[in-house]
Write a protein that holds these residues in place. Structure first.
Motif, PDB file in Angstrom:
ATOM      1  N   LEU A   1       0.823  -1.205   0.000  1.00  0.00           N
ATOM      2  CA  LEU A   1       0.000   0.000   0.000  1.00  0.00           C
ATOM      3  C   LEU A   1       0.857   1.256   0.000  1.00  0.00           C
ATOM      4  N   ASP A   2       1.962   1.267   0.743  1.00  0.00           N
ATOM      5  CA  ASP A   2       2.794   2.470   0.772  1.00  0.00           C
ATOM      6  C   ASP A   2       3.363   2.780  -0.611  1.00  0.00           C
ATOM      7  N   GLN A   3       3.654   1.747  -1.418  1.00  0.00           N
ATOM      8  CA  GLN A   3       4.121   1.996  -2.780  1.00  0.00           C
ATOM      9  C   GLN A   3       3.007   2.609  -3.629  1.00  0.00           C
ATOM     10  N   LEU A   4       1.796   2.129  -3.450  1.00  0.00           N
ATOM     11  CA  LEU A   4       0.662   2.712  -4.172  1.00  0.00           C
ATOM     12  C   LEU A   4       0.451   4.169  -3.775  1.00  0.00           C
ATOM     13  N   LEU A   5       0.558   4.474  -2.482  1.00  0.00           N
ATOM     14  CA  LEU A   5       0.357   5.847  -2.012  1.00  0.00           C
ATOM     15  C   LEU A   5       1.447   6.767  -2.533  1.00  0.00           C
ATOM     16  N   HIS A   6       2.667   6.244  -2.662  1.00  0.00           N
ATOM     17  CA  HIS A   6       3.757   7.048  -3.224  1.00  0.00           C
ATOM     18  C   HIS A   6       3.471   7.429  -4.678  1.00  0.00           C
ATOM     19  N   ARG A   7       2.726   6.593  -5.403  1.00  0.00           N
ATOM     20  CA  ARG A   7       2.375   6.905  -6.785  1.00  0.00           C
ATOM     21  C   ARG A   7       1.186   7.858  -6.864  1.00  0.00           C
ATOM     22  N   LEU A   8       0.265   7.725  -5.950  1.00  0.00           N
ATOM     23  CA  LEU A   8      -0.926   8.561  -5.980  1.00  0.00           C
ATOM     24  C   LEU A   8      -0.662   9.980  -5.497  1.00  0.00           C
ATOM     25  N   THR A   9       0.141  10.120  -4.467  1.00  0.00           N
ATOM     26  CA  THR A   9       0.306  11.421  -3.823  1.00  0.00           C
ATOM     27  C   THR A   9       0.801  12.518  -4.766  1.00  0.00           C
ATOM     28  N   PRO A  10       1.840  12.306  -5.595  1.00  0.00           N
ATOM     29  CA  PRO A  10       2.271  13.393  -6.499  1.00  0.00           C
ATOM     30  C   PRO A  10       1.180  13.829  -7.468  1.00  0.00           C
ATOM     31  N   VAL A  11       0.376  12.871  -7.941  1.00  0.00           N
ATOM     32  CA  VAL A  11      -0.707  13.206  -8.871  1.00  0.00           C
ATOM     33  C   VAL A  11      -1.733  14.099  -8.191  1.00  0.00           C
TER      34      VAL A  11
END
Length: 475
Positions: free
Chosen positions: A373-383
């Protein structure tokens, strides 16, 4: 400067370039008819090349390779920065430098069309950045305040603020204009004539023309000529496009009455007042008058841009009243009744802009169930953070709340697909502390937490980055 002398540090090079740019800008601003005849030495200056390299290396495009397959990382780890810049400098000084064709990349656009993006080699990017460092201060002295795209100290929010300012003050009719394939169709002869109006150095002019004629290596590995246009993707292309489109800015600047008394007299005589707001090749014209005045303005724009080899896209060019609303740079701008019962002009994210960020969130959360999940959040947050930061200067709070709900739902659905046998209590305890997704210290960015602030209209008071007085450079 001795070619064997040590290269300056990035800090010292920045000081040197700032001094050069400040002087060039002051001289160009003091004498509007001055032509600069000795700029090639400044382009080849080690300080200029060092700052150019720093900008190329710090750009996200540094990871992309041109037709030679080299990236900025390859230059640093294999060639060496000073050796690379030294070889480029010798090619520029001797006149042996030849730009390579740009690598074509087709980017999907809304409506099914594609935008052509040209990726130059790292060597060509550094040479273009050096050219821009020298040419930009000169032409900035000629650019009009109504132009906001790809200019230092200016941004899209300034253009939106100007449209809001004028449409709130009786400029109720708006011409939404779209130049068809602007970057691909600018006439080279017309562009070079405008460049020659300020630049008299033949070596610099030859270098600019060489970049225009470098050609494109298509995705099918075919070499295509570039008889017109400045391919998007090059560092120099936005500046050259602004130089060409200055013809449009100057036309409307001449038509703009200088005083409020003159504008009032024009309106009393049945004539219209209008104001151009341009961001690169996207522009609108705010008009105080009648609809027929706005419709006649379209033909006038066509006559101004036709010598540049450009035409308007009639499918995307239209006349709209501010009560109907318009879309500009991702914002919807419309006059609506407010809470006080009076009508006000509001700016907020347009539906296509919201659809774009929703599509990105869906694409990120559709797959990748083998990641944590933390990897997914790292991708979502900049967007999410980038989109909200762009639209925070508008009436966007309700949209941010909606985006928050959409994102939360998509992340929870992703978790359910990742753990199909887990019950809701386990998912909430492990991944949703306080009902908001977080894992291993990484918390999903909350769009609703972005503060919404009003962007103040700065008008013609936007300062350039070059001070009027500079201290002597000490090597």
């Amino acid at each position: 400067m001795n070619s064997d002398a040590p290269w300056p540090t990035p800090e010292r090079a920045a000081e040197r370039v700032l001094e050069i740019q400040s002087k060039l800008h002051k001289w160009a601003d003091d004498d509007q008819d001055r032509r600069f005849s000795d700029l090639h030495n400044l382009v080849c200056d080690p300080a200029t090349l060092m700052v150019a390299w720093q900008r190329v290396r710090g750009n996200r495009g540094a990871r992309s390779a041109g037709v030679d397959g080299q990236t900025a990382y390859h230059v640093e780890q294999v060639l060496g920065v000073q050796q690379f810049l030294g070889a480029l400098r010798e090619q520029l000084r001797s006149g042996d430098f030849r730009p390579r064709p740009v690598r074509e990349r087709l980017i999907p656009k809304r409506g099914g069309k594609k935008r052509r993006l040209g990726i130059p080699t790292v060597t060509d990017r550094v040479a273009q950045a050096a050219l821009k460092l020298v040419l930009e201060p000169v032409f900035e002295a000629d650019f009009q305040p109504c132009s906001y795209g790809f200019r230092p100290g200016r941004r899209a929010q300034d253009a939106i603020a100007e449209v809001h300012y004028f449409t709130s003050r009786s400029y109720e009719w708006v011409v939404e204009a779209d130049i068809e394939a602007c970057f691909d169709r600018i006439d080279h002869t017309a562009l070079m004539d405008r460049v020659r109006g300020r630049i008299g150095d033949r070596r610099v002019l030859a270098l600019v023309k060489a970049f225009l004629k470098a050609g494109i290596m298509t995705e099918h590995a075919d070499l295509a000529e570039t008889p017109t246009g400045t391919p998007q993707g090059g560092i120099l292309s936005p500046l050259l496009a602004n130089i060409a489109l200055t013809a449009l800015d100057e036309h409307f600047a001449r038509e703009w009455p200088g005083t409020s008394y003159q504008r009032r007299q024009r309106r009393q005589s049945g004539m219209a007042n209008y104001r151009l707001v341009r961001y690169a090749d996207d522009f609108v014209v705010c008009l105080a008058g009648e609809r027929q005045h706005a419709e006649a303005l379209i033909e006038q724009i066509e006559r101004v841009i036709s010598p540049l080899g450009l035409t308007l896209s009639m499918q995307k060019t239209r006349v709209a009243h501010i009560d109907e609303g318009l879309e500009f740079l991702g914002f919807a701008i419309k006059r609506c009744p407010g809470r006080d019962g009076r009508r006000h002009v509001y700016t907020y994210p347009s539906k296509p802009s919201l659809a774009t960020v929703k599509a990105k969130v869906r694409a990120i959360t559709r797959t990748g169930h083998n990641q944590t999940l933390d990897q997914l959040l790292h991708r979502l947050t900049p967007v999410l953070r980038g989109w909200c930061a762009y639209f925070r200067h508008g009436v966007s709070k309700r949209t941010f709340n909606y985006l928050r709900a959409i994102t939360w739902r998509r992340v929870v659905q992703w978790l359910r697909r990742k753990h199909p046998k887990a019950n809701w209590r386990w998912l909430r305890a492990r991944y949703l502390p306080g009902w908001w997704p977080a894992f291993r210290g990484v918390v999903l960015f909350n769009p609703a937490g972005m503060a919404v602030t009003r962007y103040r209209y700065r008008g013609a008071t936007i300062a350039t980055p070059w001070p009027t007085t500079t201290s002597a450079y000490k090597p």
